[in-house]
Structure formats: structure tokens, C-alpha cells
Design an enzyme around this catalytic site. Structure first.
Site, mmCIF file in Angstrom:
data_model
loop_
_atom_site.group_PDB
_atom_site.id
_atom_site.type_symbol
_atom_site.label_atom_id
_atom_site.label_comp_id
_atom_site.label_asym_id
_atom_site.label_seq_id
_atom_site.Cartn_x
_atom_site.Cartn_y
_atom_site.Cartn_z
ATOM 1 N N GLU A 83 -15.286 66.046 14.349
ATOM 2 C CA GLU A 83 -15.251 66.163 15.807
ATOM 3 C C GLU A 83 -15.268 67.640 16.201
ATOM 4 O O GLU A 83 -14.913 67.998 17.308
ATOM 5 C CB GLU A 83 -14.061 65.415 16.396
ATOM 6 C CG GLU A 83 -12.712 65.800 15.836
ATOM 7 C CD GLU A 83 -11.564 65.058 16.502
ATOM 8 O OE1 GLU A 83 -11.440 65.176 17.733
ATOM 9 O OE2 GLU A 83 -10.798 64.381 15.795
ATOM 10 N N CYS A 115 -10.482 61.323 14.834
ATOM 11 C CA CYS A 115 -10.045 61.415 13.427
ATOM 12 C C CYS A 115 -10.452 60.197 12.609
ATOM 13 O O CYS A 115 -10.346 60.230 11.380
ATOM 14 C CB CYS A 115 -8.530 61.566 13.356
ATOM 15 S SG CYS A 115 -7.927 62.987 14.245
ATOM 16 N N HIS A 237 -2.769 58.591 8.719
ATOM 17 C CA HIS A 237 -3.349 59.763 9.370
ATOM 18 C C HIS A 237 -2.182 60.637 9.838
ATOM 19 O O HIS A 237 -1.238 60.133 10.465
ATOM 20 C CB HIS A 237 -4.216 59.336 10.557
ATOM 21 C CG HIS A 237 -4.547 60.484 11.465
ATOM 22 N ND1 HIS A 237 -5.166 61.628 10.998
ATOM 23 C CD2 HIS A 237 -4.306 60.710 12.785
ATOM 24 C CE1 HIS A 237 -5.296 62.486 11.995
ATOM 25 N NE2 HIS A 237 -4.781 61.956 13.085
#
Ligand code: HMG
Length: 424
Positions: A83, A115, A237
């Protein structure tokens, strides 16, 4: 009847930047209590790029040792999740394809969903390999997480790129079915095209992350996924490493299990080792958590683990992977530790100068001074075109530490000025 071969992660490594800002240094200038950074968000430092480092140089640096070990001839696809795109049209992976000398008969695509993009790339790669188990797919995931100066997000910046080789009969982990999936249109974190930093509602983003965890877990369960007690560890994450602790606490409660510190630490502590010193690397963060688990949990056997991928906006997936016997021989622990330990420490002033510096947009010819320690660099920009080059004679075989070895965490008090040189 033919049986499908197992498909998954054959090799996994990452690279990070040359510079590092410690949270203690940040706290000295922001006035925050260092304990908030260390314990409240679980971070000790942030990787910071030099002007000649970007997602391409980091991703090429991560991909090179994989090509060196496995060769390039079976790679038919390169997927690059990011990104922190450097171009609205051209895929950043094409520059990496060139730098790594990959064959011409390869498809290269860039993927984006905050993400989560790397997990989409990983699943697409597994599907491609299942259609033709002789081919391999190189998945790259790289980002530079930059928030506004003096904003709450500032302490959760970072940068890294992961490289993952997907193949049949993988050395490290088989990716299993089913996954749990979840998408909901929510504005927790986003970056319009005209901005260099994201807009973020921090508290809301934490809540939507946890909401997505519950939803993906239920979807995974409904589709016949393994119960939580069968998962040896979980890689979450990690926008900041305390998030993994919060997430596992939440998942234990969701499944009706008492969330003890012992249970939470047992599931996530080893996964946070790299992210706590590198910071958020968006798409790469989950795969740095996996690398940390593999490199640090010496008791991990051929067991199944969970992975929770979250991308703001939001899309999430809960998947599982079964670690393969003999996986320790495929690891790159020494190179990972070396990449972290040899970063150069910068002062707060240098950090601020680097944060505000921008690459020129005037179309003129600009050279960028050589500052990276990495094997590839952004050498300059000319006529709006980026020029990359191999930057050091260092061996690409990074499973062992490159030499000569710079002193660990060297201090750097130089000014960050004169970042770019414009040719007369
Ligand atoms: P903040 O306002 O700086 O911090 O925001 P806080 O006041 O909420 O404090 C954080 C924690 O530190 C709290 O713990 C405090 O109690 C504790 P909690 O209540 O959360 O358990 N604390 C202390 N602990 C020990 N000693 C002390 C002390 N003082 C306070 N002295 C926030 C924090 C994470 C919101 C902010 O940094 C932020 O906005 N970050 C960016 C957004 C983010 O990371 N969101 C995470 C979920 S979204 C996601 O993961 C997607 C993402 O990666 C992007 C993508 O998908 O592309 C971000």
C-alpha cells in the site's frame, strides 16, 4: 484419480531499512512516557528508510536470497502486495523482476488491500501452484508505514519487506483449507491518492480489527476449521505488538476460554520479536510474525498454527498452516537478526528531516546519494522515471551474515539534509 500435492511456503525471509529510531529517543522528544511505548503498545524501535530505499529496494533485497537458493527457472508469477505504491499504473514488482534478473516468461502484478494484500497474494499463489505444481510463485509484501508527525500513529510506524516462495511440497509450511473470511466497508484507516500519510481513527481501527477477528474465526469454524486448542500458536497482523496480545485475549474469550497471561504468551510471545523492533510494515507484518515464530520457538514441531490477516477498510482472513518436519534447515534466522542488529540509530532531528523530505517531482535529473546498507538502491530520478541499481558487492546468499559486518546499531547524528543531488 490424482491427488493434489500439498502447497505452501517453501522459503520465507525479509529485509528492513538501514536506519532505526528508538522509542526511547522518540519519547525524549514527544514527552510520552517510554513505558507507554514499551508496554502499552509493545514497541522498542522503528525502521526508517534512507532516501535511496523504498519498497522496491527492500523487496528486491528480500527476494534475492530466495532466488540464490532456489533458482529462478520455476518462477512463473511474481505478486507484490503493497500500500506504499510508487506508481499508479506500473507494478513495483516489474522493477524487482528486473533487479533479480527473473525470466521474461513471468507474470507480474501488484495487489492492494491495506495490510491484507499479502494474504490475498499468498492464496492466489497457492491456487496457481495447485493448477501446475511444477511452477513456483514469488510473493513479495513490502511497505513503509508513515503517519503524520506528532500524531498518535507516529509511534506505530516502521518498514520492511517479506519475500515468500510458494511451491508444491513446501519446506516450511502447507497452507490449509478452510479459511475464515470477512469484508466490511469501514473507514478506520485510509489514504486518498493525494496524501502521503493515512487518515486514521485509531480506537475505531482496533475495534474493527477485533470485530473482523471474531467474524473470520466464526466463518473458519463454520466451514470445519480446526478448534483453537489444536492450534499451537497464532501469528496476528501486528500494527504494534500489543495488538497480538489484545487479539489473542479477544479470541480466547470468543471461544469461551479463560484468557490467562500464560495462554496468551504461549500463543503469541515468540511471534512479536521482529515486529517490536521493526514497527508496522503493513502487508509484511504478519509474515514477519511468522518468521519470528519459526526463528525463535525452538519447541515448535510439525504442528498447525493460525494466521490472522487484517487490512483496514476492511478485509480479513483467518487461515491455518501446518509446519513441515525439517523446517529449521530452511530458516534464515541469522540473516534476520543481522538485518535488525546492523541498522544505524538516528537522532530525533534526523528522523524529522527524513520524514519531511520528499523525492523531487519536477521531471529534472536527480541523483540520490548512496546511503543504504542494502544490496539495491534507488540511484536517482530522471524524466519522472526511477532508476534502481545493485548497490554493494555483498553476496546475495544472505542465510549467513554478510561481511564486513558494520558495528551493531551504530549511532548516526548527521544531518538528514542534502538528501538529493540535482545534476547541473
Ligand atoms: P494512543 O492514543 O497513542 O495510545 O493510540 P493510548 O492512549 O490508547 O495508549 C495505548 C496503550 O498504552 C493503552 O493500553 C494505554 O493504557 C497504555 P490499552 O488500553 O490499549 O490496553 N499506556 C501505558 N502502558 C504502560 N505504561 C504507561 C502507559 N500509558 C499508556 N505509562 C493507537 C494508540 C494504536 C490507537 C495509535 O498508535 C494509532 O492510531 N495507531 C495507528 C492505527 C493502528 O495501528 N491501528 C491498529 C488496528 S488497524 C490495523 O491493524 C491496520 C493497519 O496496520 C493499517 C492497514 O491495514 O494497512 C494500521
Amino acid at each position: 484419480m490424482t491427488t493434489e500435492p500439498p502447497v505452501g511456503i517453501h522459503d520465507l525471509t525479509f529485509s528492513t531499512t538501514t536506519l532505526v529510531l528508538t522509542h526511547d529517543e522518540l519519547a525524549r522528544h514527544t514527552g510520552a512516557n517510554p513505558a507507554k511505548y514499551r508496554h502499552g503498545i509493545g514497541q522498542t524501535s522503528i525502521s526508517i528508510p534512507t532516501p535511496d530505499e523504498d519498497i522496491v529496494t527492500m523487496a528486491a533485497g528480500a527476494g534475492a536470497p530466495i532466488i540464490e537458493r532456489h533458482g529462478k527457472d520455476r518462477i512463473r508469477t511474481l505478486l507484490f502486495a503493497t500500500e506504499t505504491g510508487i506508481d499508479q499504473s506500473k507494478a513495483a514488482g516489474i522493477y524487482v523482476h528486473q533487479l533479480l534478473g527473473l525470466n521474461r516468461n513471468v507474470r507480474v502484478v501488484e495487489l492492494k488491500q491495506a495490510c491484507y494484500g499479502a494474504t490475498a497474494a499468498l492464496q492466489l499463489a497457492c491456487a496457481l501452484v495447485r493448477t501446475d505444481p511444477t511452477q513456483q510463485v514469488l510473493v513479495l509484501a513490502g511497505d513503509i508505514a508513515r503517519y503524520d508527525l506528532d500524531s498518535p500513529g507516529e509511534a506505530t510506524q516502521g518498514a520492511a519487506a517479506a519475500a515468500i516462495l510458494i511451491a508444491a511440497h513446501p519446506n516450511i509450511a502447507v497452507i490449509n483449507a478452510p479459511s475464515g473470511l470477512y469484508t466490511r466497508d469501514v473507514m478506520d484507516f485510509w489514504r486518498p491518492n493525494y496524501r502521503t500519510t493515512p487518515l486514521v481513527n485509531g480506537k475505531k481501527s482496533v475495534d474493527t480489527y477485533l470485530e473482523a477477528l471474531t467474524a473470520t474465526w466464526h466463518d473458519h469454524e463454520t466451514r470445519g476449521g480446526l478448534p483453537l486448542e489444536k492450534l499451537r500458536a497464532i501469528c496476528y497482523h501486528q500494527p504494534f505488538t500489543r495488538m497480538a496480545y489484545k487479539a489473542h485475549h479477544h479470541l480466547l474469550k470468543t471461544t469461551g476460554t479463560t484468557p490467562t497471561l500464560h495462554a496468551i504468551e504461549g500463543a503469541v510471545a515468540a511471534t512479536t520479536t521482529y515486529n517490536e523492533t521493526i514497527g508496522n510494515s503493513y502487508t509484511a507484518s504478519l509474515y514477519l510474525a511468522l518468521a519470528a515464530l519459526l526463528d525463535h520457538d525452538t519447541t515448535l514441531g510439525a504442528e498447525t498454527i493460525g494466521l490472522f490477516s487484517y487490512g483496514s477498510g476492511s478485509v480479513a482472513e483467518f487461515l491455518t498452516a501446518t509446519i513441515q518436519p525439517g523446517y529449521p534447515t530452511a530458516l534464515r534466522t541469522q540473516a534476520h537478526q543481522h538485518a535488525i542488529a546492523t541498522r544505524t540509530r538516528i537522532t530525533y532531528d534526523t528522523y524529522r528531516q527524513l520524514h519531511t523530505a520528499q523525492l523531487p517531482t519536477d521531471g529534472q535529473k536527480h541523483q540520490i546519494p548512496h546511503q543504504t546498507h542494502g544490496p539495491y538502491r534507488l540511484a536517482g530520478i530522471d524524466a519522472h522515471q526511477r532508476h534502481y541499481e545493485a548497490s554493494s558487492p555483498r553476496s546475495l546468499a544472505s542465510n549467513s551474515a554478510p561481511s564486513p559486518t558494520p558495528p551493531p546499531n551504530r549511532e548516526c547524528h548527521e544531518s538528514g539534509g542534502h538528501l538529493l543531488r540535482r545534476d547541473p
